[in-house]
Design an enzyme around this catalytic site. Sequence first.
Site, PDB file in Angstrom:
ATOM      1  N   GLY A  48      72.322   1.268   5.629  1.00  0.00           N
ATOM      2  CA  GLY A  48      71.305   2.062   6.313  1.00  0.00           C
ATOM      3  C   GLY A  48      71.738   2.750   7.597  1.00  0.00           C
ATOM      4  O   GLY A  48      72.764   3.424   7.671  1.00  0.00           O
TER       5      GLY A  48
ATOM      6  N   TYR B 239      56.043  -8.333  11.841  1.00  0.00           N
ATOM      7  CA  TYR B 239      57.086  -7.305  12.038  1.00  0.00           C
ATOM      8  C   TYR B 239      56.719  -6.459  13.252  1.00  0.00           C
ATOM      9  O   TYR B 239      57.566  -6.195  14.113  1.00  0.00           O
ATOM     10  CB  TYR B 239      57.238  -6.433  10.783  1.00  0.00           C
ATOM     11  CG  TYR B 239      58.306  -5.352  10.964  1.00  0.00           C
ATOM     12  CD1 TYR B 239      59.636  -5.701  11.187  1.00  0.00           C
ATOM     13  CD2 TYR B 239      57.975  -3.995  10.940  1.00  0.00           C
ATOM     14  CE1 TYR B 239      60.615  -4.723  11.389  1.00  0.00           C
ATOM     15  CE2 TYR B 239      58.948  -3.016  11.134  1.00  0.00           C
ATOM     16  CZ  TYR B 239      60.266  -3.387  11.348  1.00  0.00           C
ATOM     17  OH  TYR B 239      61.232  -2.424  11.551  1.00  0.00           O
TER      18      TYR B 239
ATOM     19  N   VAL C  59      62.278   5.595   7.299  1.00  0.00           N
ATOM     20  CA  VAL C  59      63.673   5.929   7.008  1.00  0.00           C
ATOM     21  C   VAL C  59      64.032   5.252   5.691  1.00  0.00           C
ATOM     22  O   VAL C  59      63.846   4.032   5.560  1.00  0.00           O
ATOM     23  CB  VAL C  59      64.641   5.387   8.092  1.00  0.00           C
ATOM     24  CG1 VAL C  59      66.029   5.998   7.913  1.00  0.00           C
ATOM     25  CG2 VAL C  59      64.108   5.617   9.501  1.00  0.00           C
TER      26      VAL C  59
ATOM     27  N   VAL D 257      73.510 -12.677  13.171  1.00  0.00           N
ATOM     28  CA  VAL D 257      73.030 -12.541  14.560  1.00  0.00           C
ATOM     29  C   VAL D 257      71.993 -13.597  14.944  1.00  0.00           C
ATOM     30  O   VAL D 257      71.731 -13.804  16.119  1.00  0.00           O
ATOM     31  CB  VAL D 257      72.442 -11.136  14.882  1.00  0.00           C
ATOM     32  CG1 VAL D 257      73.488 -10.051  14.850  1.00  0.00           C
ATOM     33  CG2 VAL D 257      71.259 -10.798  14.013  1.00  0.00           C
TER      34      VAL D 257
ATOM     35  N   ARG E   7      77.636  -9.276   5.454  1.00  0.00           N
ATOM     36  CA  ARG E   7      78.344  -8.990   4.196  1.00  0.00           C
ATOM     37  C   ARG E   7      79.755  -8.462   4.490  1.00  0.00           C
ATOM     38  O   ARG E   7      79.971  -7.260   4.665  1.00  0.00           O
ATOM     39  CB  ARG E   7      77.530  -8.008   3.356  1.00  0.00           C
ATOM     40  CG  ARG E   7      76.291  -8.684   2.748  1.00  0.00           C
ATOM     41  CD  ARG E   7      75.345  -7.717   2.106  1.00  0.00           C
ATOM     42  NE  ARG E   7      74.606  -6.930   3.074  1.00  0.00           N
ATOM     43  CZ  ARG E   7      73.659  -6.040   2.765  1.00  0.00           C
ATOM     44  NH1 ARG E   7      73.352  -5.834   1.505  1.00  0.00           N
ATOM     45  NH2 ARG E   7      73.037  -5.369   3.710  1.00  0.00           N
TER      46      ARG E   7
ATOM     47  N   ALA F 279      76.011  -2.996  10.455  1.00  0.00           N
ATOM     48  CA  ALA F 279      76.783  -1.808  10.041  1.00  0.00           C
ATOM     49  C   ALA F 279      77.026  -1.771   8.533  1.00  0.00           C
ATOM     50  O   ALA F 279      77.695  -0.872   8.047  1.00  0.00           O
ATOM     51  CB  ALA F 279      78.113  -1.777  10.791  1.00  0.00           C
TER      52      ALA F 279
ATOM     53  N   THR G  58      66.308   3.434   3.542  1.00  0.00           N
ATOM     54  CA  THR G  58      67.541   2.625   3.637  1.00  0.00           C
ATOM     55  C   THR G  58      67.318   1.431   2.714  1.00  0.00           C
ATOM     56  O   THR G  58      66.499   1.508   1.801  1.00  0.00           O
ATOM     57  CB  THR G  58      67.724   2.125   5.097  1.00  0.00           C
ATOM     58  OG1 THR G  58      66.572   1.323   5.424  1.00  0.00           O
ATOM     59  CG2 THR G  58      67.842   3.275   6.092  1.00  0.00           C
ATOM     60  N   GLU G  59      67.959   0.314   3.005  1.00  0.00           N
ATOM     61  CA  GLU G  59      67.674  -0.912   2.238  1.00  0.00           C
ATOM     62  C   GLU G  59      66.498  -1.685   2.842  1.00  0.00           C
ATOM     63  O   GLU G  59      66.164  -2.786   2.392  1.00  0.00           O
ATOM     64  CB  GLU G  59      68.927  -1.796   2.181  1.00  0.00           C
ATOM     65  CG  GLU G  59      70.031  -1.150   1.372  1.00  0.00           C
ATOM     66  CD  GLU G  59      71.321  -1.980   1.327  1.00  0.00           C
ATOM     67  OE1 GLU G  59      71.318  -3.137   1.782  1.00  0.00           O
ATOM     68  OE2 GLU G  59      72.317  -1.432   0.836  1.00  0.00           O
TER      69      GLU G  59
HETATM   70  P1  NAP Z   1      68.856  -1.943   6.204  1.00  0.00           P
HETATM   71  O1  NAP Z   1      69.406  -0.821   5.403  1.00  0.00           O
HETATM   72  O2  NAP Z   1      68.209  -3.081   5.498  1.00  0.00           O
HETATM   73  O3  NAP Z   1      70.013  -2.510   7.172  1.00  0.00           O
HETATM   74  C1  NAP Z   1      69.791  -3.643   7.959  1.00  0.00           C
HETATM   75  C2  NAP Z   1      71.128  -4.116   8.543  1.00  0.00           C
HETATM   76  O4  NAP Z   1      70.870  -5.275   9.355  1.00  0.00           O
HETATM   77  C3  NAP Z   1      72.143  -4.509   7.481  1.00  0.00           C
HETATM   78  O5  NAP Z   1      73.400  -3.993   7.840  1.00  0.00           O
HETATM   79  C4  NAP Z   1      72.153  -6.028   7.551  1.00  0.00           C
HETATM   80  O6  NAP Z   1      73.463  -6.505   7.306  1.00  0.00           O
HETATM   81  C5  NAP Z   1      71.804  -6.286   9.019  1.00  0.00           C
HETATM   82  N1  NAP Z   1      71.213  -7.611   9.189  1.00  0.00           N
HETATM   83  C6  NAP Z   1      70.009  -8.049   8.728  1.00  0.00           C
HETATM   84  N2  NAP Z   1      69.852  -9.349   9.033  1.00  0.00           N
HETATM   85  C7  NAP Z   1      70.972  -9.730   9.700  1.00  0.00           C
HETATM   86  C8  NAP Z   1      71.415 -10.954  10.260  1.00  0.00           C
HETATM   87  N3  NAP Z   1      70.656 -12.061  10.219  1.00  0.00           N
HETATM   88  N4  NAP Z   1      72.625 -10.999  10.871  1.00  0.00           N
HETATM   89  C9  NAP Z   1      73.399  -9.894  10.931  1.00  0.00           C
HETATM   90  N5  NAP Z   1      73.041  -8.707  10.421  1.00  0.00           N
HETATM   91  C10 NAP Z   1      71.845  -8.629   9.805  1.00  0.00           C
HETATM   92  O7  NAP Z   1      67.749  -1.408   7.239  1.00  0.00           O
HETATM   93  P2  NAP Z   1      67.732  -0.173   8.279  1.00  0.00           P
HETATM   94  O8  NAP Z   1      66.559   0.658   7.936  1.00  0.00           O
HETATM   95  O9  NAP Z   1      69.071   0.445   8.399  1.00  0.00           O
HETATM   96  O10 NAP Z   1      67.347  -0.976   9.591  1.00  0.00           O
HETATM   97  C11 NAP Z   1      68.112  -0.929  10.798  1.00  0.00           C
HETATM   98  C12 NAP Z   1      67.173  -1.150  11.976  1.00  0.00           C
HETATM   99  O11 NAP Z   1      66.237  -0.071  12.052  1.00  0.00           O
HETATM  100  C13 NAP Z   1      66.335  -2.429  11.892  1.00  0.00           C
HETATM  101  O12 NAP Z   1      66.258  -3.017  13.177  1.00  0.00           O
HETATM  102  C14 NAP Z   1      64.962  -1.928  11.459  1.00  0.00           C
HETATM  103  O13 NAP Z   1      63.925  -2.783  11.860  1.00  0.00           O
HETATM  104  C15 NAP Z   1      64.928  -0.581  12.173  1.00  0.00           C
HETATM  105  N6  NAP Z   1      63.968   0.381  11.611  1.00  0.00           N
HETATM  106  C16 NAP Z   1      64.042   0.771  10.308  1.00  0.00           C
HETATM  107  C17 NAP Z   1      63.094   1.687   9.816  1.00  0.00           C
HETATM  108  C18 NAP Z   1      63.087   2.140   8.375  1.00  0.00           C
HETATM  109  O14 NAP Z   1      62.080   2.742   7.931  1.00  0.00           O
HETATM  110  N7  NAP Z   1      64.137   1.935   7.604  1.00  0.00           N
HETATM  111  C19 NAP Z   1      62.096   2.194  10.663  1.00  0.00           C
HETATM  112  C20 NAP Z   1      62.070   1.783  11.988  1.00  0.00           C
HETATM  113  C21 NAP Z   1      63.006   0.883  12.452  1.00  0.00           C
HETATM  114  P3  NAP Z   1      73.831  -7.807   6.435  1.00  0.00           P
HETATM  115  O15 NAP Z   1      72.746  -7.983   5.423  1.00  0.00           O
HETATM  116  O16 NAP Z   1      75.176  -7.474   5.844  1.00  0.00           O
HETATM  117  O17 NAP Z   1      73.920  -8.896   7.436  1.00  0.00           O
END
Ligand code: NAP
Length: 252
Positions: free
Chosen positions: A14, A152, A185, A60, A36, A11, A187-188
């Site tokens: 992204g 991935y 998407v 996680v 974080r 949370a 995001t980060e």
């Molecule tokens: P993001 O902005 O990088 O956010 C990822 C989130 O996951 C952050 O809040 C991060 O929080 C958390 N996270 C990562 N590693 C973690 C860990 N070991 N323990 C706990 N929390 C963890 O990316 P997003 O695009 O929102 O991604 C969210 C989901 O959507 C992911 O499963 C990603 O694979 C999926 N997705 C993304 C895209 C895209 O293009 N962006 C496309 C398809 C699917 P902390 O760093 O604070 O822990």
Amino acid sequence: MTSRIALITGATAGIGEATARLLAKNNFRLILCGRRGDRLKALQDELTSTTAVTTLTFDVTKRAQVSKAIQSLPPEWQDIDVLINNAGGAHGLDPIQNGSVDDWDAMIDVNVKGLLYISHAVIPIMVAKNRGHIVNLGSIAGREVYANGNVYCASKFAVDALSRAMRIDLNASAIKVTQVNPGLVETEFALVRFKGNKERASQPYKGLEPLRGDDIADLILFALTRPPHVVVADMVVFPVAQASATVVKREG
Ligand code: NAP
């Protein structure tokens, strides 16, 4: 009816952060999770005027941390109705012959094992009451393999298998399972994939209008607000400029 309690992993950025904001406005009480803690606290401060919010700071991928975090919830927060398995991401984009084993470990750990650890801690709560909703963040990478996506993609194919498996195994408990599979998407996500390299991280979104976290949050809310007899099992969503994992129209 009292408002539902939704636990959102990832949370702090992204899609997860956007989902937290949207669910807050729609009468869900929120358990916000991530590593974080400062970001979780800032989001909690922002949303507490709208709904009840608590936070859990844990990784996680660390099994003991996951079960300790869930067990630490005060009684009024234990009755989780909705689990959004969103924490995850990509590390690196290399051909398999040059891949970093550390990157592979990181992706399998967060996207597969992390999702399993948190599900293991929360599903019994739902089974006990014969009700609940699990939303798993898959990806188009879980439907199509693309060049250099290898591990991935494998981790998101695993999420696809687990979403189907959950729907089957939890059928008797009337627990809904929804999988959301986005394309690009902004995001980060890319910043993490390219280890903080902003120039490389901007490339996937160049010359097109990508999806935003808000677009995915909208779909999650849609799935969560269907009538009790309806489950949205699976969604694939692209920006208009994207037709598949690899077919993307870019301007300029
Ligand atoms: P993001 O902005 O990088 O956010 C990822 C989130 O996951 C952050 O809040 C991060 O929080 C958390 N996270 C990562 N590693 C973690 C860990 N070991 N323990 C706990 N929390 C963890 O990316 P997003 O695009 O929102 O991604 C969210 C989901 O959507 C992911 O499963 C990603 O694979 C999926 N997705 C993304 C895209 C895209 O293009 N962006 C496309 C398809 C699917 P902390 O760093 O604070 O822990």
